[in-house]
Design an enzyme around this catalytic site. Structure first.
Site, PDB file in Angstrom:
ATOM      1  N   LEU A  16     -29.408 -14.652   8.755  1.00 39.04           N
ATOM      2  CA  LEU A  16     -28.282 -14.592   7.819  1.00 39.04           C
ATOM      3  C   LEU A  16     -27.507 -13.275   7.933  1.00 39.04           C
ATOM      4  O   LEU A  16     -28.081 -12.218   8.164  1.00 39.04           O
ATOM      5  CB  LEU A  16     -28.803 -14.759   6.386  1.00 39.04           C
ATOM      6  N   HIS A  17     -26.198 -13.389   7.781  1.00 39.16           N
ATOM      7  CA  HIS A  17     -25.322 -12.218   7.817  1.00 39.16           C
ATOM      8  C   HIS A  17     -24.239 -12.396   6.747  1.00 39.16           C
ATOM      9  O   HIS A  17     -24.234 -13.398   6.013  1.00 39.16           O
ATOM     10  CB  HIS A  17     -24.715 -12.039   9.213  1.00 39.16           C
TER      11      HIS A  17
ATOM     12  N   GLY B 288     -21.295 -13.389   6.787  1.00 44.02           N
ATOM     13  CA  GLY B 288     -20.561 -14.661   6.832  1.00 44.02           C
ATOM     14  C   GLY B 288     -21.272 -15.704   5.986  1.00 44.02           C
ATOM     15  O   GLY B 288     -20.660 -16.406   5.165  1.00 44.02           O
ATOM     16  N   HIS B 289     -22.608 -15.792   6.165  1.00 53.52           N
ATOM     17  CA  HIS B 289     -23.386 -16.723   5.347  1.00 53.52           C
ATOM     18  C   HIS B 289     -23.310 -16.333   3.865  1.00 53.52           C
ATOM     19  O   HIS B 289     -23.186 -17.193   2.990  1.00 53.52           O
ATOM     20  CB  HIS B 289     -24.856 -16.716   5.764  1.00 53.52           C
TER      21      HIS B 289
ATOM     22  N   LYS C 276     -15.153 -20.251  10.462  1.00 58.96           N
ATOM     23  CA  LYS C 276     -15.564 -19.730  11.772  1.00 58.96           C
ATOM     24  C   LYS C 276     -15.836 -20.873  12.758  1.00 58.96           C
ATOM     25  O   LYS C 276     -15.508 -20.792  13.923  1.00 58.96           O
ATOM     26  CB  LYS C 276     -16.802 -18.858  11.552  1.00 58.96           C
TER      27      LYS C 276
ATOM     28  N   ARG D 295     -25.237 -15.115  16.738  1.00 58.81           N
ATOM     29  CA  ARG D 295     -25.403 -14.918  18.185  1.00 58.81           C
ATOM     30  C   ARG D 295     -24.898 -13.555  18.660  1.00 58.81           C
ATOM     31  O   ARG D 295     -25.151 -13.186  19.808  1.00 58.81           O
ATOM     32  CB  ARG D 295     -24.689 -16.028  18.954  1.00 58.81           C
TER      33      ARG D 295
HETATM   34  P1  AMP Z   1     -25.005 -21.068  11.302  1.00 56.06           P
HETATM   35  O1  AMP Z   1     -26.187 -20.447  10.678  1.00 56.06           O
HETATM   36  O2  AMP Z   1     -24.439 -20.281  12.452  1.00 56.06           O
HETATM   37  O3  AMP Z   1     -25.204 -22.528  11.619  1.00 56.06           O
HETATM   38  O4  AMP Z   1     -23.853 -21.036  10.213  1.00 56.06           O
HETATM   39  C1  AMP Z   1     -24.057 -21.573   8.931  1.00 56.06           C
HETATM   40  C2  AMP Z   1     -22.750 -21.604   8.211  1.00 56.06           C
HETATM   41  O5  AMP Z   1     -22.222 -20.286   8.121  1.00 56.06           O
HETATM   42  C3  AMP Z   1     -21.688 -22.445   8.932  1.00 56.06           C
HETATM   43  O6  AMP Z   1     -20.944 -23.173   7.973  1.00 56.06           O
HETATM   44  C4  AMP Z   1     -20.831 -21.405   9.595  1.00 56.06           C
HETATM   45  O7  AMP Z   1     -19.503 -21.819   9.819  1.00 56.06           O
HETATM   46  C5  AMP Z   1     -20.891 -20.285   8.571  1.00 56.06           C
HETATM   47  N1  AMP Z   1     -20.549 -19.020   9.214  1.00 56.06           N
HETATM   48  C6  AMP Z   1     -21.099 -18.479  10.322  1.00 56.06           C
HETATM   49  N2  AMP Z   1     -20.462 -17.330  10.651  1.00 56.06           N
HETATM   50  C7  AMP Z   1     -19.482 -17.160   9.721  1.00 56.06           C
HETATM   51  C8  AMP Z   1     -18.478 -16.174   9.520  1.00 56.06           C
HETATM   52  N3  AMP Z   1     -18.338 -15.130  10.324  1.00 56.06           N
HETATM   53  N4  AMP Z   1     -17.655 -16.320   8.461  1.00 56.06           N
HETATM   54  C9  AMP Z   1     -17.770 -17.388   7.610  1.00 56.06           C
HETATM   55  N5  AMP Z   1     -18.697 -18.352   7.757  1.00 56.06           N
HETATM   56  C10 AMP Z   1     -19.539 -18.243   8.798  1.00 56.06           C
END
Ligand code: AMP
Length: 366
Positions: free
Chosen positions: A64-65, A67-68, A200, A238
């Site tokens: 998690l970062h 964005g999440h 994103k 990533r």
């Molecule tokens: P992931 O864990 O990469 O599958 O992402 C989970 C959710 O977080 C997805 O809806 C992504 O679009 C969202 N997400 C990932 N990176 C970002 C970001 N930089 N800004 C906003 N949402 C993000």
């Protein structure tokens, strides 16, 4: 033993097994439940349904970062309860992709969720709370057995075409099948009032909205803006693969998209003008890198830079100003050449990293 007695013993034994399976851990010093099985989520969900308490789901693959966190914050603003799912879904990785090395950071993830939930409790703005983390094993998500990652795998899949076949889908043919399938499962398990996705991954939002509409899934899809580093790089789990040398150059994609956006802002509507500006940036930066010695440079391949219709994601020759468009791109950062003694190459030794980003060109006229 009478058949009735053995039946009742069997029933009470299976109830005991069930309650063992559904017994929830909590994240230490919080009230956030960690749910591992579908039954546990159903048990947790039922009273909230009866009491009309709204539930927002934020599906993630962990690591998690910010964005999440922005998605979780949005969910807490709009719902009584937030469920964060953490599940690295093998079905959305191609057979030669980075499933084995995908970053798993459970301890820091739960610590971050605990911090965030305390923030919500202290905020005073009557925010919802993070009530549960759903972190299932694959056996739970694929009860009939995992169908495999091959293109021709047989199993219960949700496919959303043609929108899932273009752009990311062209490079990663099983990706959106995996995403749609796992999201349908998560939506059925959690039964959220709202689900939260990041812009994103713009194609993912289009696929999920289409799936929700076409399968009459009773949930609202909320899309939250992309969170970026100060230099413009979109946050991504990533990015840890990059290492500092490639990290500096990785911003090229967002720069290219911004150059294209400027064209649109300056009243240009033609594909040639808009994408020409983006391609110029990717070519110039690569040229600059090629002038450096191999021990310092970074190289990449542009997979695509696209100008597409916002509803179908089909390529367009010019932007309809009443609809706007989606500008998106993907680049593959190649592994560094001539790694230096002690150089940090990034997570997992710095393999090739595919980065994606996008900008929505908003409609100009009603
Ligand atoms: P992931 O864990 O990469 O599958 O992402 C989970 C959710 O977080 C997805 O809806 C992504 O679009 C969202 N997400 C990932 N990176 C970002 C970001 N930089 N800004 C906003 N949402 C993000």
């Amino acid at each position: 033993m009478s058949p009735q007695a053995s039946l009742s013993r069997l029933v009470s034994r299976s109830a005991a097994i069930r309650s063992l399976r559904t017994a929830a851990e909590t994240i230490p010093s919080t009230s956030i439940k960690v749910l591992r099985v579908v039954d546990a989520v159903r048990q947790w969900r039922k009273p909230h349904m009866a009491n009309m308490r709204s539930v927002g789901l934020v599906p993630t693959m962990g690591a998690l970062h910010e964005g999440h966190f922005s998605l979780i914050r949005a969910a807490a603003r709009e719902n009584h309860h937030v469920v964060v799912s953490i599940y690295v879904n093998p079905a959305q990785f191609g057979i030669s992709e980075d499933l084995a090395s995908y970053p798993v950071t459970w301890d820091t993830d739960v610590a971050a969720l605990a911090r965030l939930d305390r923030e919500f409790a202290d905020d005073g703005a009557n925010l919802g709370r993070i009530s549960a983390v759903f972190a299932p094993p694959t056996s739970e998500m694929y009860p009939s057995g995992f169908p495999g990652q091959e293109i021709d795998s047989k199993g219960s899949f949700v496919t959303i075409t043609p929108v899932g076949e273009v752009l990311e889908g062209a490079s990663r043919p099983t990706f959106f099948r995996g995403v749609a399938t796992v999201c349908m499962k998560l939506f059925n398990i959690v039964q959220p009032d709202r689900v939260y996705f990041g812009q994103k991954d713009v194609q993912q939002t289009v696929v999920i909205k289409r799936m929700v509409r076409d399968f009459m899934v009773p949930t609202d899809v909320v899309v939250c803006p992309t969170t970026r580093e100060p230099d413009g790089l979109a946050l991504s789990s990533r990015n840890v693969y990059l290492g500092p040398r490639r990290r500096r150059v990785a911003v090229v994609l967002s720069k290219a998209l911004r150059a294209a956006q400027e064209q649109y802002d300056n009243e240009k509507l033609d594909r040639k003008d808009i994408l020409g500006a983006a391609n110029q940036v990717t070519e110039n930066v690569l040229q600059e890198q090629m002038e450096l010695p191999p021990s310092q440079r970074v190289t990449y391949e542009v997979d695509y830079i696209s100008l597409a219709d916002p509803d179908t994601l089909q390529e367009i020759e010019s932007v309809d100003p009443t609809k706007g468009a989606v500008l998106s791109g993907a680049i593959k950062m190649k592994p560094v050449e001539e790694p230096q003694e002690g150089e940090d190459l990034g997570h997992s030794g710095g393999p090739a990293v595919r980065l994606i980003d996008n900008i929505i060109l908003a409609p100009k006229v009603e």
